[in-house]
Design a protein around this motif. Structure first.
Motif, PDB file in Angstrom:
ATOM      1  N   ASP A  67       1.118  -0.969  -0.163  1.00 22.06           N
ATOM      2  CA  ASP A  67      -0.297  -0.050  -0.086  1.00 22.06           C
ATOM      3  C   ASP A  67       0.718   1.526   0.077  1.00 22.06           C
ATOM      4  O   ASP A  67       0.862   2.478  -0.444  1.00 22.06           O
ATOM      5  N   ILE A  68       1.493   1.057   0.852  1.00 25.85           N
ATOM      6  CA  ILE A  68       2.662   2.281   0.467  1.00 25.85           C
ATOM      7  C   ILE A  68       3.518   3.043  -0.713  1.00 25.85           C
ATOM      8  O   ILE A  68       3.697   3.824  -1.001  1.00 25.85           O
ATOM      9  N   ARG A  69       3.467   1.795  -0.987  1.00 27.76           N
ATOM     10  CA  ARG A  69       5.155   1.890  -3.076  1.00 27.76           C
ATOM     11  C   ARG A  69       3.199   2.300  -3.796  1.00 27.76           C
ATOM     12  O   ARG A  69       4.162   2.844  -4.045  1.00 27.76           O
ATOM     13  N   TRP A  70       2.142   1.822  -3.303  1.00 28.05           N
ATOM     14  CA  TRP A  70       1.007   2.640  -4.596  1.00 28.05           C
ATOM     15  C   TRP A  70       0.827   3.769  -4.029  1.00 28.05           C
ATOM     16  O   TRP A  70       0.805   5.000  -5.628  1.00 28.05           O
ATOM     17  N   VAL A  71       1.315   4.322  -3.016  1.00 32.43           N
ATOM     18  CA  VAL A  71       1.029   5.708  -2.381  1.00 32.43           C
ATOM     19  C   VAL A  71       1.853   6.038  -2.971  1.00 32.43           C
ATOM     20  O   VAL A  71       1.600   7.347  -3.365  1.00 32.43           O
ATOM     21  N   ALA A  72       3.784   5.953  -2.299  1.00 28.23           N
ATOM     22  CA  ALA A  72       4.392   6.334  -3.691  1.00 28.23           C
ATOM     23  C   ALA A  72       4.217   6.946  -4.767  1.00 28.23           C
ATOM     24  O   ALA A  72       4.073   7.878  -5.446  1.00 28.23           O
ATOM     25  N   GLY A  73       3.982   5.850  -5.495  1.00 26.64           N
ATOM     26  CA  GLY A  73       3.487   6.214  -7.296  1.00 26.64           C
ATOM     27  C   GLY A  73       2.785   6.718  -7.060  1.00 26.64           C
ATOM     28  O   GLY A  73       2.887   7.714  -8.162  1.00 26.64           O
ATOM     29  N   GLU A  74       1.195   6.977  -6.778  1.00 27.68           N
ATOM     30  CA  GLU A  74       0.387   7.692  -6.656  1.00 27.68           C
ATOM     31  C   GLU A  74       0.875   9.027  -6.718  1.00 27.68           C
ATOM     32  O   GLU A  74       0.928  10.400  -7.345  1.00 27.68           O
ATOM     33  N   GLY A  75       1.672   8.991  -5.533  1.00 28.45           N
ATOM     34  CA  GLY A  75       2.537  10.726  -5.565  1.00 28.45           C
ATOM     35  C   GLY A  75       3.742  11.104  -7.155  1.00 28.45           C
ATOM     36  O   GLY A  75       3.430  12.547  -6.957  1.00 28.45           O
ATOM     37  N   LEU A  76       4.060  10.404  -7.474  1.00 32.80           N
ATOM     38  CA  LEU A  76       5.725  10.246  -7.970  1.00 32.80           C
ATOM     39  C   LEU A  76       4.249  11.003  -9.520  1.00 32.80           C
ATOM     40  O   LEU A  76       4.793  12.113  -9.708  1.00 32.80           O
ATOM     41  N   ILE A  77       3.131   9.661  -9.713  1.00 37.66           N
ATOM     42  CA  ILE A  77       2.028  10.508 -10.807  1.00 37.66           C
ATOM     43  C   ILE A  77       1.900  11.929 -10.972  1.00 37.66           C
ATOM     44  O   ILE A  77       1.921  12.848 -11.498  1.00 37.66           O
ATOM     45  N   ALA A  78       1.389  12.236  -9.652  1.00 36.20           N
ATOM     46  CA  ALA A  78       1.298  13.899  -9.370  1.00 36.20           C
ATOM     47  C   ALA A  78       2.122  14.770  -9.739  1.00 36.20           C
ATOM     48  O   ALA A  78       1.628  16.064 -10.532  1.00 36.20           O
TER      49      ALA A  78
END
Length: 215
Positions: free
Chosen positions: A127-138
């Motif tokens: 879940d943390i990795r997914w949230v980090a990926g979403e932040g990078l996309i943003a």
């Protein structure tokens, strides 16, 4: 009244009104100057106090989900000022606190946080990795070169490759580059550890050519 007396009278009268007029103007100027000097600005920036940040970070560990959400939203509203204060939390043993820290960084979406979010792609919690990926996309385009560098340096990390796959498939603005499609395929391939560095270098070269052509 003789002629000299009349002249003297009118001279005194003129001086009287002249001094009266000048005095009023100077008084008005002094009042105005005093007003400008003492006037406070309507808008001003509040300084973020360390103890407030510390209190909010502490609340990120709360067992109350609403309290954590409130603290996170307050930290996000403070922007990049709090990003460096969250860096140490990325290695905290409490998975909830790590998630909250990464979620906060992701919602702030400041380019200065790119190294922190890339680091979070290595987290053992999915879940943390997914949230980090979403932040990078943003954050978008500024992520590409640092992420390519990380892939070239450490292509053997499954978590990193998965996070990079998340970023490049979620960033639709870059799907027109065939080199990025090749990189996505390389990240999924059985021999990804071998093929990823070369594919990442090809993307970097394609972006460099595009920047040169645009200039």
């Amino acid at each position: 009244m003789g002629e000299p007396a009349k002249i003297l009278f009118f001279c005194h009268l003129w001086l009287f009104f002249y001094n009266l007029l000048i005095g009023e103007e100077e008084g008005s100027m002094n009042i105005h100057a005093g007003y400008k000097k003492n006037r406070k600005p309507v808008y001003y920036h509040k300084k973020v106090k360390d103890r407030e940040i510390q209190s909010l970070i502490k609340d990120l560990q709360s067992k109350d989900g609403l309290a954590r959400q409130y603290a996170r939203e307050k930290l996000v509203s403070m922007g990049r000022k709090v990003a460096e204060r969250l860096a140490d939390l990325l290695n905290h043993p409490d998975v909830i606190l790590r998630w909250e820290a990464v979620k906060t960084l992701s919602q702030i979406a400041d380019p200065d946080s790119i190294p922190l979010l890339i680091t979070a792609l290595y987290d053992k919690d999915e879940d943390i990795r997914w949230v980090a990926g979403e932040g990078l996309i943003a954050i978008g385009f500024p992520v590409i070169n640092p992420l390519l560098d990380e892939l070239i340096k450490n292509p053997g990390s499954f978590f990193l490759r998965k996070g990079a796959h998340h970023f490049f498939t979620g960033s639709h603005d870059y799907r027109d580059y065939p080199e990025i499609s090749d990189l996505i395929s390389a990240l999924d391939a059985p021999n990804a550890k071998i093929n990823t560095p070369g594919a990442a270098r090809m993307v970097r070269q394609a972006l460099a050519r595009n920047n040169t052509a645009a200039s």
